[in-house]
Design an enzyme around this catalytic site. Structure first.
Site, PDB file in Angstrom:
ATOM      1  N   ASP A   1       0.872  -1.463  -0.196  1.00  0.00           N
ATOM      2  CA  ASP A   1      -0.285  -0.180   0.235  1.00  0.00           C
ATOM      3  C   ASP A   1       1.097   1.417  -0.377  1.00  0.00           C
ATOM      4  O   ASP A   1       2.284   1.126   0.660  1.00  0.00           O
ATOM      5  CB  ASP A   1      -0.495   0.348   1.382  1.00  0.00           C
TER       6      ASP A   1
HETATM    7  N1  URA Z   1      -1.032  -5.923   3.978  1.00  0.00           N
HETATM    8  C1  URA Z   1      -1.894  -4.893   3.992  1.00  0.00           C
HETATM    9  O1  URA Z   1      -2.963  -4.413   3.948  1.00  0.00           O
HETATM   10  N2  URA Z   1      -0.939  -3.935   3.269  1.00  0.00           N
HETATM   11  C2  URA Z   1       0.162  -3.907   2.895  1.00  0.00           C
HETATM   12  O2  URA Z   1       0.621  -2.574   2.297  1.00  0.00           O
HETATM   13  C3  URA Z   1       0.955  -4.889   2.377  1.00  0.00           C
HETATM   14  C4  URA Z   1      -0.179  -6.106   3.450  1.00  0.00           C
END
Ligand code: URA
Length: 236
Positions: A105
């Site tokens: 993310d």
């Molecule tokens: N899980 C998440 O919620 N976000 C990420 O960026 C990676 C794994």
């Protein structure tokens, strides 16, 4: 990417560039079925078919494998509609076209692999292959033993149960907790959703390792090449 024909032949290992020029001049090289004797004719390996003595010639793509310590604020895709900076901007001096292996993310930091090798990416993102991903998450509150047991057995996110995972508390900060989480999948916002399922919202998230590849010693925003051994270990 375009190549001069003699460079293309040299890169493909047919001959040295000088010798390749002779091969072209002597009419032994065809491009898309036509004999080409002009030096410097431009060819694009993705579009043009080059033949030497009627044998199709290909350039072996140099395979690149990078480990990046992703800073917050960068997206894993090449582009989005908001013009956010992409992780690809952090590796501008690599000329091969790379893509991230899986996604982090925008606000997640830490280990992200970048490659131009589709097989490698497929292998690593397939839950069957069980490459583990280790995260440190700051969550609101203190997960109980029962909540953590649920988390490890698998919880339902987006209507599908998650594979067995691990979670343990590594630090307590006032009312929040730092937990270490190990999962083998890469579903959308998986860690955040799993934590929310057991009642503990994620405040910040960092991926500290992929398999046994850690970001130790790698500053945020910097990257390094994987060693052949590291690539081999991840593919095993
Ligand atoms: N899980 C998440 O919620 N976000 C990420 O960026 C990676 C794994």
């Amino acid at each position: 990417m375009e190549y001069r024909l003699q460079k293309f032949l040299a890169e493909a290992g047919v001959a040295s560039r000088r010798k390749a020029e002779e091969l072209i001049l002597s009419g032994q090289v065809k491009v898309n079925g036509k004999t080409v004797t002009e030096l410097g004719t431009k060819v694009n390996p993705e579009r043009d078919k080059v033949y030497f003595k009627d044998e199709l010639i290909k350039i072996k793509k140099k395979k690149i494998y990078l480990l990046l310590n992703k800073p917050a604020g960068y997206i894993s895709a090449a582009k989005d509609q908001f013009d956010n900076p992409s992780v690809l901007h952090l590796v501008e001096n690599i000329k091969e076209r790379l893509f991230p292996v899986g996604r982090l993310d925008k606000d997640t930091t830490g280990a992200l692999l970048l490659t131009n090798d589709g097989d490698f990416s497929y292998h690593l993102t397939h839950p069957k292959h069980e490459v583990s991903k280790t995260y440190l998450a700051e969550v609101v509150g203190r997960p109980t033993d029962e909540e953590m047991r649920l988390f490890m057995k698998g919880v339902y996110i987006d209507g599908k149960k998650t594979y067995p995972a691990k979670i343990r508390i590594v630090k307590e900060i006032k009312k929040n907790s730092i937990v270490e989480i190990v999962i083998h999948e890469g579903r959308n916002r998986q860690v955040k959703k799993m934590c929310e399922e057991i009642g503990h919202k994620v405040v910040s998230l960092q991926r500290v390792a992929i398999g046994n590849l850690t970001i130790d010693g790698l500053k945020e925003g910097s990257w390094r090449h994987l060693t052949p051994k590291e690539v081999e270990r991840l593919m095993r």
